[in-house]
Design a protein around this motif. Sequence first.
Motif, PDB file in Angstrom:
ATOM      1  N   THR A 258      41.059 -15.666  16.080  1.00 56.22           N
ATOM      2  CA  THR A 258      39.872 -15.011  15.415  1.00 56.22           C
ATOM      3  C   THR A 258      39.854 -15.374  14.006  1.00 56.22           C
ATOM      4  OG1 THR A 258      38.182 -13.330  15.131  1.00 56.22           O
ATOM      5  CG2 THR A 258      40.744 -12.577  14.890  1.00 56.22           C
ATOM      6  N   ARG A 259      38.830 -15.527  13.316  1.00 51.33           N
ATOM      7  CA  ARG A 259      38.797 -15.779  11.829  1.00 51.33           C
ATOM      8  C   ARG A 259      37.815 -15.009  10.989  1.00 51.33           C
ATOM      9  NH1 ARG A 259      42.199 -18.414   8.042  1.00 51.33           N
ATOM     10  NH2 ARG A 259      40.888 -19.035   6.210  1.00 51.33           N
ATOM     11  N   GLN A 260      38.424 -14.248  10.035  1.00 51.66           N
ATOM     12  CA  GLN A 260      37.449 -13.281   9.066  1.00 51.66           C
ATOM     13  C   GLN A 260      38.035 -14.007   7.846  1.00 51.66           C
ATOM     14  OE1 GLN A 260      39.278 -11.526  11.888  1.00 51.66           O
ATOM     15  NE2 GLN A 260      37.358 -11.660  12.733  1.00 51.66           N
ATOM     16  N   THR A 261      36.969 -14.765   7.273  1.00 49.05           N
ATOM     17  CA  THR A 261      37.209 -15.341   5.925  1.00 49.05           C
ATOM     18  C   THR A 261      37.128 -14.279   4.898  1.00 49.05           C
ATOM     19  OG1 THR A 261      36.729 -17.435   4.644  1.00 49.05           O
ATOM     20  CG2 THR A 261      34.818 -15.698   5.376  1.00 49.05           C
ATOM     21  N   ASN A 262      38.034 -14.432   4.115  1.00 48.66           N
ATOM     22  CA  ASN A 262      38.262 -13.675   3.102  1.00 48.66           C
ATOM     23  C   ASN A 262      39.254 -13.975   1.849  1.00 48.66           C
ATOM     24  OD1 ASN A 262      38.222 -11.260   1.230  1.00 48.66           O
ATOM     25  ND2 ASN A 262      39.122  -9.809   2.709  1.00 48.66           N
ATOM     26  N   ASN A 263      39.612 -13.674   0.666  1.00 47.66           N
ATOM     27  CA  ASN A 263      40.575 -13.886  -0.342  1.00 47.66           C
ATOM     28  C   ASN A 263      41.168 -12.926  -0.670  1.00 47.66           C
ATOM     29  OD1 ASN A 263      42.167 -14.847  -2.221  1.00 47.66           O
ATOM     30  ND2 ASN A 263      41.081 -16.598  -2.792  1.00 47.66           N
TER      31      ASN A 263
ATOM     32  N   ILE B 133      45.292  -9.998  18.679  1.00 52.28           N
ATOM     33  CA  ILE B 133      44.861 -11.308  19.434  1.00 52.28           C
ATOM     34  C   ILE B 133      46.422 -11.759  19.766  1.00 52.28           C
ATOM     35  CG2 ILE B 133      44.203 -13.611  19.539  1.00 52.28           C
ATOM     36  CD1 ILE B 133      41.722 -12.375  18.196  1.00 52.28           C
ATOM     37  N   ALA B 134      47.299 -11.877  18.863  1.00 50.90           N
ATOM     38  CA  ALA B 134      48.599 -12.632  19.082  1.00 50.90           C
ATOM     39  C   ALA B 134      49.078 -11.742  20.228  1.00 50.90           C
ATOM     40  CB  ALA B 134      49.528 -12.194  17.754  1.00 50.90           C
ATOM     41  N   ALA B 135      49.062 -10.274  20.255  1.00 45.50           N
ATOM     42  CA  ALA B 135      49.759  -9.670  21.434  1.00 45.50           C
ATOM     43  C   ALA B 135      48.812  -9.697  22.733  1.00 45.50           C
ATOM     44  CB  ALA B 135      49.660  -8.342  21.079  1.00 45.50           C
ATOM     45  N   GLY B 136      48.019 -10.331  22.831  1.00 41.73           N
ATOM     46  CA  GLY B 136      47.204 -10.873  23.871  1.00 41.73           C
ATOM     47  C   GLY B 136      45.827 -10.057  23.986  1.00 41.73           C
ATOM     48  N   GLY B 137      45.250  -9.470  23.018  1.00 43.57           N
ATOM     49  CA  GLY B 137      44.395  -8.550  23.060  1.00 43.57           C
ATOM     50  C   GLY B 137      42.960  -9.333  22.406  1.00 43.57           C
TER      51      GLY B 137
ATOM     52  N   PHE C  87      48.105   1.083   8.188  1.00 48.71           N
ATOM     53  CA  PHE C  87      48.952  -0.009   7.868  1.00 48.71           C
ATOM     54  C   PHE C  87      50.164   0.404   6.458  1.00 48.71           C
ATOM     55  CE2 PHE C  87      50.676  -3.272   4.948  1.00 48.71           C
ATOM     56  CZ  PHE C  87      51.025  -4.439   5.852  1.00 48.71           C
ATOM     57  N   MET C  88      49.666   1.149   5.769  1.00 51.40           N
ATOM     58  CA  MET C  88      50.464   1.498   4.557  1.00 51.40           C
ATOM     59  C   MET C  88      51.609   2.570   5.079  1.00 51.40           C
ATOM     60  SD  MET C  88      49.583  -0.275   2.001  1.00 51.40           S
ATOM     61  CE  MET C  88      50.412   0.568   0.586  1.00 51.40           C
ATOM     62  N   ALA C  89      51.330   3.494   6.308  1.00 54.30           N
ATOM     63  CA  ALA C  89      51.969   4.269   6.996  1.00 54.30           C
ATOM     64  C   ALA C  89      52.928   3.708   7.999  1.00 54.30           C
ATOM     65  CB  ALA C  89      51.224   5.367   7.422  1.00 54.30           C
ATOM     66  N   GLY C  90      52.870   2.436   8.112  1.00 54.05           N
ATOM     67  CA  GLY C  90      53.511   1.639   9.245  1.00 54.05           C
ATOM     68  C   GLY C  90      53.334   2.257  10.503  1.00 54.05           C
ATOM     69  N   THR C  91      52.007   2.466  10.763  1.00 54.77           N
ATOM     70  CA  THR C  91      51.522   3.226  12.009  1.00 54.77           C
ATOM     71  C   THR C  91      50.497   2.403  12.797  1.00 54.77           C
ATOM     72  OG1 THR C  91      51.468   5.265  10.975  1.00 54.77           O
ATOM     73  CG2 THR C  91      50.409   5.158  13.130  1.00 54.77           C
ATOM     74  N   THR C  92      50.643   2.164  14.158  1.00 53.73           N
ATOM     75  CA  THR C  92      49.590   1.341  14.739  1.00 53.73           C
ATOM     76  C   THR C  92      48.288   1.550  14.688  1.00 53.73           C
ATOM     77  OG1 THR C  92      50.200   2.582  16.824  1.00 53.73           O
ATOM     78  CG2 THR C  92      51.699   0.801  16.511  1.00 53.73           C
ATOM     79  N   GLY C  93      47.443   0.496  14.772  1.00 55.61           N
ATOM     80  CA  GLY C  93      45.900   0.786  14.748  1.00 55.61           C
ATOM     81  C   GLY C  93      45.066   0.361  15.929  1.00 55.61           C
ATOM     82  N   ASN C  94      45.790  -0.209  16.808  1.00 52.36           N
ATOM     83  CA  ASN C  94      45.053  -0.827  17.953  1.00 52.36           C
ATOM     84  C   ASN C  94      45.370   0.083  19.168  1.00 52.36           C
ATOM     85  OD1 ASN C  94      47.444  -1.650  18.555  1.00 52.36           O
ATOM     86  ND2 ASN C  94      47.014  -3.364  19.640  1.00 52.36           N
ATOM     87  N   LEU C  95      44.230   0.138  20.169  1.00 52.39           N
ATOM     88  CA  LEU C  95      44.324   0.699  21.464  1.00 52.39           C
ATOM     89  C   LEU C  95      44.366  -0.314  22.528  1.00 52.39           C
ATOM     90  CD1 LEU C  95      41.950   3.648  21.221  1.00 52.39           C
ATOM     91  CD2 LEU C  95      44.244   3.972  21.016  1.00 52.39           C
ATOM     92  N   PRO C  96      45.384  -0.649  23.068  1.00 52.59           N
ATOM     93  CA  PRO C  96      45.527  -1.532  24.285  1.00 52.59           C
ATOM     94  C   PRO C  96      44.545  -1.423  25.313  1.00 52.59           C
ATOM     95  CG  PRO C  96      47.825  -0.782  23.448  1.00 52.59           C
ATOM     96  CD  PRO C  96      46.590   0.104  22.911  1.00 52.59           C
ATOM     97  N   ALA C  97      44.193  -0.013  25.512  1.00 61.70           N
ATOM     98  CA  ALA C  97      43.087   0.186  26.672  1.00 61.70           C
ATOM     99  C   ALA C  97      41.769  -0.459  26.179  1.00 61.70           C
ATOM    100  CB  ALA C  97      43.051   1.488  26.780  1.00 61.70           C
ATOM    101  N   VAL C  98      41.444  -0.561  24.834  1.00 63.79           N
ATOM    102  CA  VAL C  98      40.250  -1.172  24.211  1.00 63.79           C
ATOM    103  C   VAL C  98      40.496  -2.693  24.185  1.00 63.79           C
ATOM    104  CG1 VAL C  98      38.682  -1.321  22.312  1.00 63.79           C
ATOM    105  CG2 VAL C  98      39.848   0.984  22.990  1.00 63.79           C
ATOM    106  N   THR C  99      41.464  -3.137  23.627  1.00 61.37           N
ATOM    107  CA  THR C  99      41.451  -4.632  23.321  1.00 61.37           C
ATOM    108  C   THR C  99      42.069  -5.322  24.305  1.00 61.37           C
ATOM    109  OG1 THR C  99      43.862  -4.541  22.065  1.00 61.37           O
ATOM    110  CG2 THR C  99      41.600  -3.873  20.736  1.00 61.37           C
ATOM    111  N   GLY C 100      43.039  -4.807  25.191  1.00 58.16           N
ATOM    112  CA  GLY C 100      43.779  -5.628  26.339  1.00 58.16           C
ATOM    113  C   GLY C 100      45.019  -6.140  25.618  1.00 58.16           C
ATOM    114  N   ALA C 101      45.511  -5.621  24.749  1.00 60.95           N
ATOM    115  CA  ALA C 101      46.663  -6.193  23.790  1.00 60.95           C
ATOM    116  C   ALA C 101      48.024  -5.682  24.618  1.00 60.95           C
ATOM    117  CB  ALA C 101      47.044  -5.851  22.558  1.00 60.95           C
TER     118      ALA C 101
END
Length: 375
Positions: free
Chosen positions: A112-117, A138-142, A349-363
């Motif tokens: 996926t590509r979200q352009t930004n600098n 996505i790298a985790a298959g989601g 991210f700053m807390a070192g805590t996960t942010g995705n839900l595998p049930a949602v994304t399929g990761a």
Amino acid sequence: MSLFIGLMSGTSLDGADGVLAIIDEHAGYCQVDVLAAAHVDFPADLRHLLLTLQHPGADDLHHEALAANQLATCYASCVSKLLTSAGITPDQVTAIGAHGQTIRHRPALGYTRQTNNGALLAELTGINVIVDFRSRDIAAGGQGAPLVPAFHQQLFAGDGLRVIANIGGISNISILSPRGHLDATTTGFDTGPGNMLLDLWINRHRGEPYDNGGAWAATGAVHMPLLTALRGDPFFQLAGPKSTGRDLFNAHWLDAHLARFSDLDNADVQATLVELTATTLIDALIAVAPDVDGVFVCGGGACNAFLMMRLQAMLAARGSAATVQSTMSIGVPPDQVEALAFAWLALRFMAGTTGNLPAVTGAQGTRILGALYPA
């Protein structure tokens, strides 16, 4: 006190939305106190460039780099407005979560590509910047999307079964477990086009950026053969996890369907596109949450009174007593929800805590999302 900024620019390509908020998490719940909100319109040349980048063209790498720089400048202007409005200095803000602008979303091909600098944004603001939230999932298959259901669960869960319908350029739904049911699974997925095709059609035929309140669509009549053809797209038959974007639902897709019909009234097409957004969302919702207690809409779709009316009518027609309201009714303005989600993802991210839900994304599992550009 943890101060975070969230920046979001979605598929509608109208501009950047930003929030500055105090965010606290405890026991699986999230509390936010929005100190400031701001919007910066995209200059016409940036919007044109971003639209052009949705499709392959000459010298794409060069044009994307220019778009990323200009987008970062717009984001920095939004940050400046937020800080000035709240009387906050950059050193008081822990981090900025900046979504970037999606120009390609091909999870089936592994990217996926979200352009930004992010580097430029960190230089311009003097604040830690976290970007590229979708790639790790996505790298985790989601699917890399949608990422907002985890935030919705923490912020909006109630006593019953709630659905958050985020209707931006693309529509997605989050099915929230009742608060306190920590063993239940939050789910969600993209349901199809939201405002994107509506905005495209009214801009093409009336020169307006969007259909204010759905007033133009309300003058038209649904063309059932066209609606049936549009709903026949295979995406609508897929079960979640699934996500989509302008790669599929774009002018070419719409025009290819319209070519099968002649002498369609423009207002009737607009009414049919509203019906497409509403019926595909409600069909998806009823399939996974038939006993929903309430539907709460955020994104630009919450401002489309005609669309909101159609959503309510379709729920009732399917035997549901649930009401359709904006997220304002549960404490958050609908135009702030997505930006708040990326402020929350920055906190995670700053807390070192996960942010995705595998049930949602399929990761394959939960992951810490994002990449940091330090101040």
